[in-house]
Design a protein around this motif. Structure first.
Motif, PDB file in Angstrom:
ATOM      1  N   PRO A 173       0.791  -1.234   0.000  1.00  0.00           N
ATOM      2  CA  PRO A 173       0.000   0.000   0.000  1.00  0.00           C
ATOM      3  C   PRO A 173       0.826   1.288   0.000  1.00  0.00           C
ATOM      4  N   GLU A 174       1.953   1.310   0.708  1.00  0.00           N
ATOM      5  CA  GLU A 174       2.745   2.544   0.745  1.00  0.00           C
ATOM      6  C   GLU A 174       3.423   2.806  -0.595  1.00  0.00           C
ATOM      7  N   LYS A 175       3.942   1.766  -1.198  1.00  0.00           N
ATOM      8  CA  LYS A 175       4.554   1.912  -2.517  1.00  0.00           C
ATOM      9  C   LYS A 175       3.501   2.366  -3.534  1.00  0.00           C
ATOM     10  N   ALA A 176       2.311   1.782  -3.459  1.00  0.00           N
ATOM     11  CA  ALA A 176       1.218   2.178  -4.360  1.00  0.00           C
ATOM     12  C   ALA A 176       0.804   3.621  -4.106  1.00  0.00           C
ATOM     13  N   ARG A 177       0.784   4.036  -2.833  1.00  0.00           N
ATOM     14  CA  ARG A 177       0.389   5.409  -2.508  1.00  0.00           C
ATOM     15  C   ARG A 177       1.339   6.420  -3.141  1.00  0.00           C
ATOM     16  N   VAL A 178       2.652   6.241  -2.930  1.00  0.00           N
ATOM     17  CA  VAL A 178       3.593   7.230  -3.460  1.00  0.00           C
ATOM     18  C   VAL A 178       3.678   7.161  -4.987  1.00  0.00           C
ATOM     19  N   ALA A 179       3.600   5.960  -5.547  1.00  0.00           N
ATOM     20  CA  ALA A 179       3.605   5.830  -7.006  1.00  0.00           C
ATOM     21  C   ALA A 179       2.335   6.449  -7.591  1.00  0.00           C
ATOM     22  N   GLY A 180       1.209   6.253  -6.901  1.00  0.00           N
ATOM     23  CA  GLY A 180      -0.046   6.849  -7.347  1.00  0.00           C
ATOM     24  C   GLY A 180      -0.006   8.363  -7.319  1.00  0.00           C
ATOM     25  N   LEU A 181       0.632   8.933  -6.294  1.00  0.00           N
ATOM     26  CA  LEU A 181       0.804  10.389  -6.233  1.00  0.00           C
ATOM     27  C   LEU A 181       1.608  10.885  -7.434  1.00  0.00           C
ATOM     28  N   PHE A 182       2.675  10.164  -7.748  1.00  0.00           N
ATOM     29  CA  PHE A 182       3.508  10.504  -8.904  1.00  0.00           C
ATOM     30  C   PHE A 182       2.677  10.437 -10.193  1.00  0.00           C
ATOM     31  N   CYS A 183       1.952   9.336 -10.382  1.00  0.00           N
ATOM     32  CA  CYS A 183       1.155   9.156 -11.604  1.00  0.00           C
ATOM     33  C   CYS A 183       0.058  10.208 -11.713  1.00  0.00           C
ATOM     34  N   GLN A 184      -0.566  10.538 -10.575  1.00  0.00           N
ATOM     35  CA  GLN A 184      -1.635  11.527 -10.584  1.00  0.00           C
ATOM     36  C   GLN A 184      -1.100  12.904 -10.961  1.00  0.00           C
ATOM     37  N   ALA A 185       0.069  13.257 -10.433  1.00  0.00           N
ATOM     38  CA  ALA A 185       0.687  14.536 -10.789  1.00  0.00           C
ATOM     39  C   ALA A 185       1.028  14.561 -12.278  1.00  0.00           C
ATOM     40  N   LEU A 186       1.556  13.470 -12.782  1.00  0.00           N
ATOM     41  CA  LEU A 186       1.885  13.369 -14.193  1.00  0.00           C
ATOM     42  C   LEU A 186       0.623  13.466 -15.048  1.00  0.00           C
ATOM     43  N   LEU A 187      -0.419  12.781 -14.631  1.00  0.00           N
ATOM     44  CA  LEU A 187      -1.684  12.799 -15.370  1.00  0.00           C
ATOM     45  C   LEU A 187      -2.245  14.210 -15.481  1.00  0.00           C
ATOM     46  N   ALA A 188      -2.252  14.942 -14.372  1.00  0.00           N
ATOM     47  CA  ALA A 188      -2.790  16.312 -14.383  1.00  0.00           C
ATOM     48  C   ALA A 188      -1.961  17.206 -15.300  1.00  0.00           C
ATOM     49  N   GLY A 189      -0.646  17.084 -15.224  1.00  0.00           N
ATOM     50  CA  GLY A 189       0.218  17.913 -16.068  1.00  0.00           C
ATOM     51  C   GLY A 189       0.063  17.609 -17.543  1.00  0.00           C
ATOM     52  N   VAL A 190      -0.023  16.338 -17.875  1.00  0.00           N
ATOM     53  CA  VAL A 190      -0.192  15.958 -19.281  1.00  0.00           C
ATOM     54  C   VAL A 190      -1.563  16.410 -19.786  1.00  0.00           C
ATOM     55  N   MET A 191      -2.581  16.312 -18.929  1.00  0.00           N
ATOM     56  CA  MET A 191      -3.921  16.760 -19.312  1.00  0.00           C
ATOM     57  C   MET A 191      -3.900  18.238 -19.683  1.00  0.00           C
ATOM     58  N   VAL A 192      -3.260  19.053 -18.870  1.00  0.00           N
ATOM     59  CA  VAL A 192      -3.192  20.486 -19.150  1.00  0.00           C
ATOM     60  C   VAL A 192      -2.467  20.723 -20.474  1.00  0.00           C
ATOM     61  N   GLN A 193      -1.373  20.009 -20.700  1.00  0.00           N
ATOM     62  CA  GLN A 193      -0.649  20.192 -21.961  1.00  0.00           C
ATOM     63  C   GLN A 193      -1.512  19.827 -23.162  1.00  0.00           C
ATOM     64  N   TRP A 194      -2.268  18.733 -23.063  1.00  0.00           N
ATOM     65  CA  TRP A 194      -3.121  18.323 -24.178  1.00  0.00           C
ATOM     66  C   TRP A 194      -4.269  19.305 -24.400  1.00  0.00           C
ATOM     67  N   LEU A 195      -4.819  19.864 -23.327  1.00  0.00           N
ATOM     68  CA  LEU A 195      -5.902  20.830 -23.491  1.00  0.00           C
ATOM     69  C   LEU A 195      -5.395  22.143 -24.080  1.00  0.00           C
ATOM     70  N   MET A 196      -4.194  22.552 -23.715  1.00  0.00           N
ATOM     71  CA  MET A 196      -3.668  23.834 -24.181  1.00  0.00           C
ATOM     72  C   MET A 196      -3.057  23.764 -25.572  1.00  0.00           C
ATOM     73  N   ASP A 197      -2.288  22.731 -25.866  1.00  0.00           N
ATOM     74  CA  ASP A 197      -1.579  22.668 -27.141  1.00  0.00           C
ATOM     75  C   ASP A 197      -1.306  21.206 -27.498  1.00  0.00           C
ATOM     76  N   SER A 198      -2.289  20.566 -28.083  1.00  0.00           N
ATOM     77  CA  SER A 198      -2.166  19.134 -28.372  1.00  0.00           C
ATOM     78  C   SER A 198      -1.050  18.846 -29.383  1.00  0.00           C
ATOM     79  N   ASP A 199      -0.675  19.827 -30.199  1.00  0.00           N
ATOM     80  CA  ASP A 199       0.386  19.594 -31.180  1.00  0.00           C
ATOM     81  C   ASP A 199       1.752  19.374 -30.534  1.00  0.00           C
ATOM     82  N   SER A 200       1.981  20.001 -29.386  1.00  0.00           N
ATOM     83  CA  SER A 200       3.287  19.827 -28.739  1.00  0.00           C
ATOM     84  C   SER A 200       3.203  18.998 -27.456  1.00  0.00           C
TER      85      SER A 200
END
Length: 196
Positions: A149-176
């Motif tokens: 559970p602890e490994k999943a928690r910290v890895a999930g935090l990492f993935c969630q942060a990555l997901l949010a950042g990639v989402m913003v990039q795709w919404l703002m400028d999908s070409d790059s």
């Protein structure tokens, strides 16, 4: 379907077409074929109905992550060969959903911007957000939340942060915005601590 289910489906359609702030009770009634009194009777308020509809849309999107490539097709399915293959495969599905379901992602951003003004919405999102982290750790990185559970928690935090950042990039400028391969290559560089 009864009025309760019709309202929920109508609210989901309205959220995707109009967003949270612009959806009125009358819009939901028109989309569901019900009446105004049904909203209060079944859900208590328009906001409670919209909150639930948003959570259901998020759950449906989460199902995209849990499907492996080829699952339910003639391609076969199963788990990708390596953890990096699994990471890339999951990101391919996520990025495909950015392209096919842009309105879901726009809605995510709108809802995030509302949580300070809507304490009930914030409360409703806490549990699913934590569950989502576990799901991301398992689907993107193959970490079992039950076994570690602890490994999943910290890895999930990492993935969630990555997901949010990639989402913003795709919404703002999908070409790059990054591709699944870009993200996989970036992860390799981070893990190696140097450029290949």
């Amino acid at each position: 379907m009864g009025h309760r289910e019709d309202l929920l489906e109508g609210a989901k359609r309205c959220l995707l077409e109009k967003g949270y702030a612009r959806t009125t009770a009358r819009d939901i009634v028109a989309a569901s074929g019900t009446n105004l009194a049904s909203i209060g009777y079944h859900y208590g308020s328009k906001e409670a109905l919209l909150d639930l509809a948003f959570l259901k849309l998020t759950e449906e999107w989460g199902d995209v992550l849990t499907k492996r490539r080829g699952e339910g097709t003639d391609e076969g399915g199963g788990t990708p060969g390596t953890p990096l293959d699994q990471f890339r495969d999951t990101w391919e599905r996520v990025i495909d959903s950015y392209q096919r379901n842009r309105s879901v992602w726009q809605l995510q951003m709108e809802v995030i911007s509302r949580i300070d003004q809507d304490p009930e919405l914030r409360k409703a999102l806490i549990g699913p957000q934590r569950e989502g982290r576990d799901g991301l750790a398992e689907n993107m990185l193959g970490i079992d939340p039950e076994k570690d559970p602890e490994k999943a928690r910290v890895a999930g935090l990492f993935c969630q942060a990555l997901l949010a950042g990639v989402m913003v990039q795709w919404l703002m400028d999908s070409d790059s915005a990054p591709s699944a391969q870009d993200l996989t290559d970036g992860l390799k560089v981070v893990l190696e601590g140097r450029a290949s």
